[in-house]
Every structure is written in structure tokens, then in C-alpha cells.
Design an enzyme around this catalytic site. Structure first.
Site, PDB file in Angstrom:
ATOM      1  N   CYS A 391       0.842  -1.197   0.000  1.00 42.96           N
ATOM      2  CA  CYS A 391       0.000   0.000   0.000  1.00 42.96           C
ATOM      3  C   CYS A 391       0.869   1.236   0.000  1.00 42.96           C
ATOM      4  CB  CYS A 391      -0.897  -0.024   1.220  1.00 42.96           C
ATOM      5  SG  CYS A 391      -1.912  -1.477   1.207  1.00 42.96           S
ATOM      6  N   GLU A 392       1.589   1.430  -1.072  1.00 45.46           N
ATOM      7  CA  GLU A 392       2.537   2.537  -1.118  1.00 45.46           C
ATOM      8  C   GLU A 392       2.970   2.711  -2.567  1.00 45.46           C
ATOM      9  OE1 GLU A 392       4.931   2.698   2.257  1.00 45.46           O
ATOM     10  OE2 GLU A 392       6.604   3.649   1.235  1.00 45.46           O
TER      11      GLU A 392
END
Ligand code: LLP
Length: 463
Positions: A391-392
Site C-alpha cells: 500500500c505505497e
């Protein structure tokens, strides 16, 4: 992959920095020997193989992502380092690059020594039977417990990194009734041509004791006075992923200068010098690293010349390659999950791993290459970004690379040269399960570090 000023760039070339175009390789199906371990090939069906094993079978048996380590390649690299340096020098493999019990056994069998930098690495080394006298302990802030553990185990050397540590190690050794062999790590003031985070010999940093301001000479003075210490030499490590030997030349010159000063001041000729690790490897076919015998010859010549000039006997040389031994032995095998084309921008190919199994791209802007390995393709080259599932948005595995334009979910792709500082820096970010390391040799595969499970994560979560 080569950056060139070729005006007819591939699809999406417009998103690259101005004036830079990536030229696709002539044939995307070719697995360039420079970046793949030595037993990698393709079979008649176009599937990549390693040690005679088909990668699709490896993926079925061990899952993806997985680090696939070519044991023959690892052993051959150990041998070429040892043979290049010969009997008059010692090769210490730097365990921080990647360490496991199997690795320790192979090192032992191939006649290498081992550099560790924590109690964890030391316990792995001892558990796998590395004789303590062939182990060196490093670190800029070793705890008392780590020092005690190492002295009690009888490690061959501890590399002292600060004034406090000189006293700390001496006291612990004395309390245990031992005289510990030690080296002093100095910073020689060399600006290594590498990423700032992995350059270690310029003066403004946490490692070592500076030569230029006289602190290193003072450290020698103090160490020589302490009964618990047997000062055997000087250590320098200038950085990592370095391609030219000029930095080592300056380092050797300055280290020998200190040996001469010690001889003149104390009448003692220290018998060892260690020039550290840091030799670069090919992450892409553009990288052109030196061979161990070239490095050995260069380092030996430098040390011999400097000693001759200083009127000193040539000390025993040691080196500490980590990346150069394990880096090229391994590739990471991933399965493609999604392919997202952003019209006019770029295509993102998402794999089932990412920054949790290879943080180097995010951390150092490292370059890697990638290939489609479950089949060959005649589709045109497509410039893509290979990204992970975290999630980046900085979760990038390969920033810019070519894959065939028909790349699709379910394809297996592999990133070569991931043996060093990938599994050893892997994390559980997003509660990712760290991939296994699968060693392959002569048509057989075995897990040497197993895949983590959700139970492994929950075991630590005791709340
Ligand atoms: N000796 C000492 C004292 C070291 O600090 C190191 C690496 C080595 C030897 C081995 O260096 P090598 O031959 O592997 O370059 N995580 C970074 C690299 C950090 C290197 C730390 N020290 C990376 O992924 O590039």
C-alpha cells in the site's frame, strides 16, 4: 538495459526524463549471462531453467514470490575468491548480505571465513558449525551481551569501532580471562562512488575512527595498553557496490601509513590489514564488474607497493565480499497479477511481492532488470514499471524495464541479482509473509529458508 539518446524511443518513451530513451535489448528472450547465475538457461519450450529445473515447476512446488538460489554458482564464486587471494590472504564472507545455516556450511566447505555483525548472525554461524576462530564480529554499537557472546565463543577477531568499545571489549575479555584478537576500524576519508547510504569511508558518518585527525592513532595507543586485547591489525571498509579500485588504493595507502606510524611510535608491526568488502556486481547488463582475480591482483599490488615504500613487512590481507559472492546467485521469481496500462503514461505490471522482499529500489533507487521466464514471446518490447502489492506508491521493484507487450496475469517474471540485501532486508510490511529461499543444484531443489506463514506472524503477536 541501456539509456541512449536514440530518438525513436519505444512506447511510453515520452515519460522518461528529457533526452533519455531506453533502448530495448535486441532480443527480450535472451537471459544475459552477466546478470543471471551460471546455470540459468531456457529449455526447448522457452521456459527458463536453473540447475536444470524448470521455473514453472519451481513456482508450482514452492509458490511465488520465491528467491531461487543457484548453489553451484555460490560455491564457484566462493572458490574463485579464495583462489584469487590464495594462501597469503583470508576471504571473509559478509553475512549481512544473506545468511542461513546452509550458507554457513557451504562457506565452511569452500574454505571461507565469515564476518558477522550481530548476535543473531553469530548464533546462525555457530549453529551451523563455523569454527569460532574463523568468525569476525563487526558493528558500530555492539552490545555488552554481543561482545560477551563473541569473546566466550572465541571468535577470531572483533573489529573495534569506537573509543568506548576499545575499553568495553578489553574489560569483558579480562573478566573472562581472555585476550581477544582485535582490529581497529578506521575511516580513511575516501569518497566512494556509490549511493550515499552505502558509502562508509568519508569522515562524517557513524562508522570507524578517523585517521586524518589522529583519532585512529590514539585508538591504537589505547588498545596496545590493554591486557585484554591483542591488537592484530587495521580495518577499512569504504562502501558498497563499488566498481573501480581507486578508492581501495587510497584506503590501502592511508592504512599502511598508519601501520608505519604505529611501527615508528611503538616499535610494533601490526600483522594484518583488512580492506573490507564493497565490490560491485551487475544488476543490469550495463554494469561491468571486475573479476575476483583482477581485484585480488590490484589489492595485493597496492598493499605490497605501499609496504615497500614504508619499509614494512607485507601484512596478511583480508577482504569481506558479501554482495559479490551471493548477489548474482539468486533471482526472485514472481507471478504477474495485474497489468495496468495508463494511456500516454506507462504500463504498471504488478507482482505478488514488492518492497517487502526487495527494498533496494525504494531505498537506494537501485537498478534491476527483469525477464519473462515462463515462456518466450515475439511481442514487441513494452516499457513497463514492475511494482509490488504494497500500500505505497514507492513500492517499485524495477523502475523502468522492457517486457514483451503481451505480458499478462499468470505469467512468471524473474528479477536477477537479488541474492544480496534482499532476503536479509526483507520485512513484514503490510503483514507480508517473507518468501522462501530455495537452493537449486544438479536438478534438485530444497528450501533452505522456508516461507513465513500467518502462524509465524501471530506467534510474535502475544497481545
Ligand atoms: N564489511 C563491512 C564492514 C561492511 O559493512 C559490509 C557491508 C561488507 C563488508 C560487505 O559489503 P559488500 O561486499 O556486500 O558490498 N544494504 C546495502 C548494502 C549495505 C552494506 C553494509 N556493509 C545494499 O543493499 O546495497
Amino acid at each position: 538495459m541501456s539509456r541512449s539518446a536514440h530518438p525513436a524511443g519505444p512506447r511510453h518513451a515520452d515519460v522518461l526524463p528529457e533526452g533519455h530513451y531506453f533502448a530495448p535489448p535486441a532480443d527480450l528472450n535472451v537471459l544475459e549471462p552477466r546478470v543471471w547465475s551460471r546455470t540459468v538457461d531456457r529449455n526447448e519450450d522457452g521456459v527458463a531453467t536453473v540447475a536444470g529445473l524448470d521455473v514453472t515447476r519451481l513456482a508450482e512446488e514452492f509458490g511465488t514470490p520465491a528467491y531461487i538460489l543457484d548453489e553451484e554458482d555460490f560455491r564457484a564464486r566462493c572458490r574463485s575468491w579464495r583462489e584469487a587471494f590464495g594462501e597469503a590472504a583470508d576471504v571473509f564472507y559478509a553475512g549481512k548480505a544473506f545468511l542461513s545455516r546452509a550458507i554457513v556450511r557451504w562457506l565452511h566447505e569452500e574454505g571461507l571465513n565469515l564476518d558477522v555483525c550481530s548476535a543473531g548472525e553469530l548464533s546462525t554461524a555457530l549453529a551451523a558449525g563455523m569454527p569460532a576462530e574463523r568468525i569476525a564480529l563487526h558493528g558500530n554499537n555492539k552490545t555488552e551481551a554481543e561482545i560477551r557472546y563473541a569473546v566466550e565463543a572465541g571468535v577470531g577477531r572483533i573489529v573495534l569501532d569506537s573509543f568506548q568499545e576499545i575499553v568495553r571489549v578489553a574489560h569483558i575479555a579480562e573478566r573472562l580471562g581472555r585476550r581477544q584478537r582485535v582490529q581497529i576500524r578506521v575511516t580513511v576519508g575516501v569518497e566512494a562512488h556509490t549511493h550515499e547510504f552505502i558509502a562508509t569511508a568519508h569522515e562524517d558518518q557513524k562508522f570507524g575512527i578517523a585517521l586524518a585527525n589522529g583519532q585512529a592513532a590514539e585508538a591504537v595507543r589505547r588498545a596496545l595498553k590493554l591486557d585484554g586485547l591483542e591488537l592484530v591489525g587495521i580495518h577499512s571498509h569504504i562502501g558498497s557496490q563499488i566498481f573501480d579500485t581507486s578508492g581501495f588504493e587510497v584506503a590501502a595507502h592511508r592504512v599502511v601509513g598508519l601501520l608505519k606510524q604505529v611501527r615508528d611510535e611503538h616499535g610494533v608491526e601490526l600483522p594484518e590489514i583488512d580492506l573490507g568488502g564493497g565490490l560491485g556486481i551487475a544488476y543490469t547488463p550495463d554494469d561491468d564488474p571486475s573479476e575476483p582475480h583482477e581485484i585480488a591482483r590490484a589489492l595485493r599490488e597496492i598493499v605490497e607497493r605501499e609496504c615497500r615504500t614504508a619499509g614494512l613487512a607485507v601484512p596478511r590481507l583480508s577482504v569481506e565480499p558479501g554482495r559479490a559472492i551471493v548477489g548474482p546467485t539468486t533471482f526472485t521469481l514472481y507471478e504477474v497479477g495485474t497489468v495496468k496500462e495508463l494511456p500516454g503514461l506507462r504500463t504498471y505490471v504488478s507482482v505478488d511481492g514488492g518492497m517487502s522482499d526487495n527494498i533496494r529500489t525504494a531505498l537506494y533507487d537501485a537498478d534491476y532488470s527483469v525477464a519473462l521466464v515462463s515462456r518466450t514471446s515475439t511481442a514487441e518490447p513494452l516499457l513497463v514499471r514492475v511494482v509490488g502489492k504494497h500500500c505505497e506508491s514507492g513500492d517499485i521493484v524495477v523502475r523502468d524495464a522492457f517486457l514483451p507487450a503481451d505480458i499478462a496475469p499468470g505469467d512468471l517474471i524473474a528479477v536477477p541479482a537479488t541474492g544480496a540485501y534482499c532476503r536479509s532486508m526483507a520485512s513484514n510490511y503490510n503483514h507480508a509473509l517473507r518468501p522462501p529461499v530455495v537452493a537449486v543444484r544438479d536438478g534438485a531443489a530444497r528450501v533452505i529458508v522456508r516461507r513465513e506463514t500467518e502462524e509465524d506472524l501471530l506467534r510474535l503477536d502475544v497481545g
